[in-house]
Design a protein around this motif. Structure first.
Motif, short mmCIF file in Angstrom:
data_model
loop_
_atom_site.label_atom_id
_atom_site.label_comp_id
_atom_site.label_asym_id
_atom_site.label_seq_id
_atom_site.Cartn_x
_atom_site.Cartn_y
_atom_site.Cartn_z
N LEU A 1 0.87 -1.17 0.00
CA LEU A 1 0.00 0.00 0.00
C LEU A 1 0.90 1.22 0.00
O LEU A 1 1.59 1.51 0.99
CB LEU A 1 -0.90 -0.02 1.23
N GLN A 2 0.94 1.95 -1.13
CA GLN A 2 1.97 2.95 -1.35
C GLN A 2 1.66 4.30 -0.70
O GLN A 2 2.49 4.87 0.00
CB GLN A 2 2.20 3.12 -2.86
N LYS A 3 0.48 4.84 -0.98
CA LYS A 3 0.17 6.16 -0.44
C LYS A 3 -1.33 6.41 -0.42
O LYS A 3 -2.12 5.68 -1.03
CB LYS A 3 0.87 7.25 -1.26
N ALA A 4 -1.69 7.46 0.30
CA ALA A 4 -3.08 7.91 0.38
C ALA A 4 -3.12 9.39 0.05
O ALA A 4 -2.24 10.15 0.45
CB ALA A 4 -3.64 7.66 1.77
N VAL A 5 -4.15 9.79 -0.69
CA VAL A 5 -4.36 11.20 -1.02
C VAL A 5 -5.85 11.48 -0.87
O VAL A 5 -6.68 10.75 -1.39
CB VAL A 5 -3.91 11.53 -2.45
N GLY A 6 -6.19 12.55 -0.13
CA GLY A 6 -7.60 12.89 -0.01
C GLY A 6 -7.92 13.61 1.28
O GLY A 6 -7.08 14.30 1.86
N ASP A 7 -9.16 13.43 1.73
CA ASP A 7 -9.63 14.08 2.94
C ASP A 7 -10.64 13.18 3.63
O ASP A 7 -10.72 11.99 3.31
CB ASP A 7 -10.21 15.46 2.63
N ALA A 8 -11.40 13.74 4.56
CA ALA A 8 -12.29 12.92 5.37
C ALA A 8 -13.44 12.29 4.57
O ALA A 8 -13.99 11.27 4.97
CB ALA A 8 -12.87 13.75 6.51
N GLY A 9 -13.80 12.89 3.44
CA GLY A 9 -14.92 12.39 2.66
C GLY A 9 -14.54 11.55 1.47
O GLY A 9 -15.33 10.72 1.00
N LEU A 10 -13.34 11.74 0.93
CA LEU A 10 -12.92 11.03 -0.28
C LEU A 10 -11.43 10.76 -0.20
O LEU A 10 -10.63 11.70 -0.07
CB LEU A 10 -13.24 11.85 -1.53
N LEU A 11 -11.05 9.50 -0.26
CA LEU A 11 -9.65 9.11 -0.10
C LEU A 11 -9.25 8.18 -1.24
O LEU A 11 -9.96 7.23 -1.57
CB LEU A 11 -9.46 8.40 1.24
N TYR A 12 -8.10 8.48 -1.86
CA TYR A 12 -7.53 7.63 -2.90
C TYR A 12 -6.36 6.85 -2.30
O TYR A 12 -5.52 7.41 -1.59
CB TYR A 12 -7.03 8.46 -4.07
N LEU A 13 -6.30 5.55 -2.61
CA LEU A 13 -5.23 4.68 -2.13
C LEU A 13 -4.62 3.95 -3.31
O LEU A 13 -5.34 3.47 -4.20
CB LEU A 13 -5.78 3.65 -1.13
N THR A 14 -3.28 3.84 -3.34
CA THR A 14 -2.61 3.12 -4.42
C THR A 14 -1.94 1.87 -3.85
O THR A 14 -1.28 1.92 -2.81
CB THR A 14 -1.56 3.99 -5.12
N LEU A 15 -2.12 0.76 -4.56
CA LEU A 15 -1.61 -0.54 -4.12
C LEU A 15 -0.87 -1.21 -5.27
O LEU A 15 -1.39 -1.31 -6.39
CB LEU A 15 -2.76 -1.43 -3.66
N GLU A 16 0.34 -1.68 -5.01
CA GLU A 16 1.10 -2.46 -5.98
C GLU A 16 1.11 -3.92 -5.55
O GLU A 16 1.43 -4.23 -4.39
CB GLU A 16 2.54 -1.94 -6.07
N VAL A 17 0.75 -4.83 -6.46
CA VAL A 17 0.65 -6.25 -6.14
C VAL A 17 1.55 -7.02 -7.10
O VAL A 17 1.42 -6.90 -8.32
CB VAL A 17 -0.80 -6.76 -6.24
N THR A 18 2.45 -7.83 -6.55
CA THR A 18 3.37 -8.65 -7.35
C THR A 18 3.07 -10.12 -7.09
O THR A 18 3.01 -10.56 -5.93
CB THR A 18 4.83 -8.35 -6.99
N TYR A 19 2.89 -10.89 -8.18
CA TYR A 19 2.47 -12.28 -8.10
C TYR A 19 3.60 -13.23 -8.46
O TYR A 19 4.51 -12.88 -9.23
CB TYR A 19 1.30 -12.52 -9.07
N PRO A 20 3.54 -14.46 -7.97
CA PRO A 20 4.51 -15.48 -8.37
C PRO A 20 4.25 -15.93 -9.81
O PRO A 20 3.21 -15.63 -10.40
CB PRO A 20 4.27 -16.61 -7.38
N ASP A 21 5.19 -16.68 -10.37
CA ASP A 21 5.11 -17.10 -11.77
C ASP A 21 3.85 -17.90 -12.07
O ASP A 21 3.34 -17.88 -13.20
CB ASP A 21 6.34 -17.94 -12.15
#
Length: 299
Positions: free
Chosen positions: A81-101
């Motif tokens: 979970l990389q970062k959050a941007v927003g406020d009390a009513g609307l929040l953006y979250l970015t997630l990087e997911v790496t999978y096995p072969d």
């Protein structure tokens, strides 16, 4: 008779519901670039192509952003979970997911409807997470893009009405990933905050017809006005705009959802080019221009 309309923005065509309830009737909304215009995700940073913070003062943008760098590993799947941007009513979250072969990402876009729940407090066991976010007070959507053979980036949008994501509150996000058969918990203390403004909505003759809660990222307007309540979805799409002091339309907000009764109208808008709330001086709906008059302001 009550009517509820969800006015889907162009980029919502890229969204998948993440653990939320299916919405009611959907109506596509064009952008200034036309019906075909879409906001494209930056593969390396989903927020870059989705949310334009360049018009904001540096200190305002910094206060609305929180670096997280929280990592979880389960069943050989690593999620950050990389970062959050927003406020009390609307929040953006970015997630990087790496999978096995062994995991095939070719069907990833069709399998983004994973179970997402955001809860208050620090929770360490996925089995103790509630079924809905903040007792169903928040709705989460997601979109994603594949950035390498084994990695995808996801962007989550968490919208809460009333605003529940206040600074200092401890929260836990559960992400159940069906592609890799894994579950990931992330807990942190919210630090994202942004200027907000409460205002009265006033006709030119001085009659107060409603109220507004405005922030950098979202706006909620409530009107007690029979004429506005009778506007159709098409009229709302075509005419809704926030105006600056000179009467020019601000490019920041687009209507997202409307709840209508016989003599009342409630409208929620979302901003992709955040503008300081005190720059909003009026709202255009139908053939009416309603003044936005402050009755208080918080930061």
């Amino acid at each position: 008779m009550k009517r509820f309309l969800l006015l889907l923005l162009p980029l919502v065509f890229l969204l998948s519901a993440c653990g939320g309830k299916p919405e009611a009737s959907a109506v596509p909304m064009p952008t200034d670039g036309g019906d075909e215009a879409q906001i494209q995700l930056d593969p390396n940073d989903p927020l870059t192509g989705f949310l334009d913070l360049r018009q904001l003062p540096e200190e305002t943008a910094a206060a609305a952003s929180q670096a997280l760098a929280l990592t979880s590993q389960d069943n050989d799947v690593q999620a950050t979970l990389q970062k959050a941007v927003g406020d009390a009513g609307l929040l953006y979250l970015t997630l990087e997911v790496t999978y096995p072969d062994r995991v095939d990402l070719s069907d990833a876009p069709q399998q983004l409807q994973d179970n997402l729940v955001l809860a208050e407090g620090t929770i360490t066991d996925p089995g103790q997470m509630p079924d809905t976010s903040f007792s169903d007070g928040c709705h989460i959507t997601c979109q994603g893009s594949q950035v390498s053979e084994h990695t995808i980036n996801l962007l989550f949008t968490v919208s809460c009405d009333p605003p529940l994501l206040t600074p200092g509150k401890e929260v836990t996000l559960l992400y159940r990933d069906h592609l890799g058969q894994s579950a990931h918990l992330f807990s942190w203390t919210l630090q994202t905050e942004a200027p907000a403004r409460q205002a009265e909505l006033v006709r030119q003759d001085g009659t107060v017809v409603g109220s507004a809660d405005l922030s950098l990222f979202s706006a909620h307007l409530t009107f007690q006005d029979a004429a506005l309540a009778q506007l159709t979805a098409a009229q709302l799409q075509e005419t809704f705009a926030f105006l600056d002091e000179s009467g020019q339309a601000l490019p920041s907000f687009q209507a997202a959802a409307v709840h209508q009764e016989e003599s009342a109208l409630s409208l929620t808008a979302q901003s992709f080019v955040p503008t300081l709330p005190d720059q909003i001086h009026a709202v255009q709906l139908g053939d009416q221009t309603i003044q936005v008059r402050s009755d208080g302001q918080t930061s």
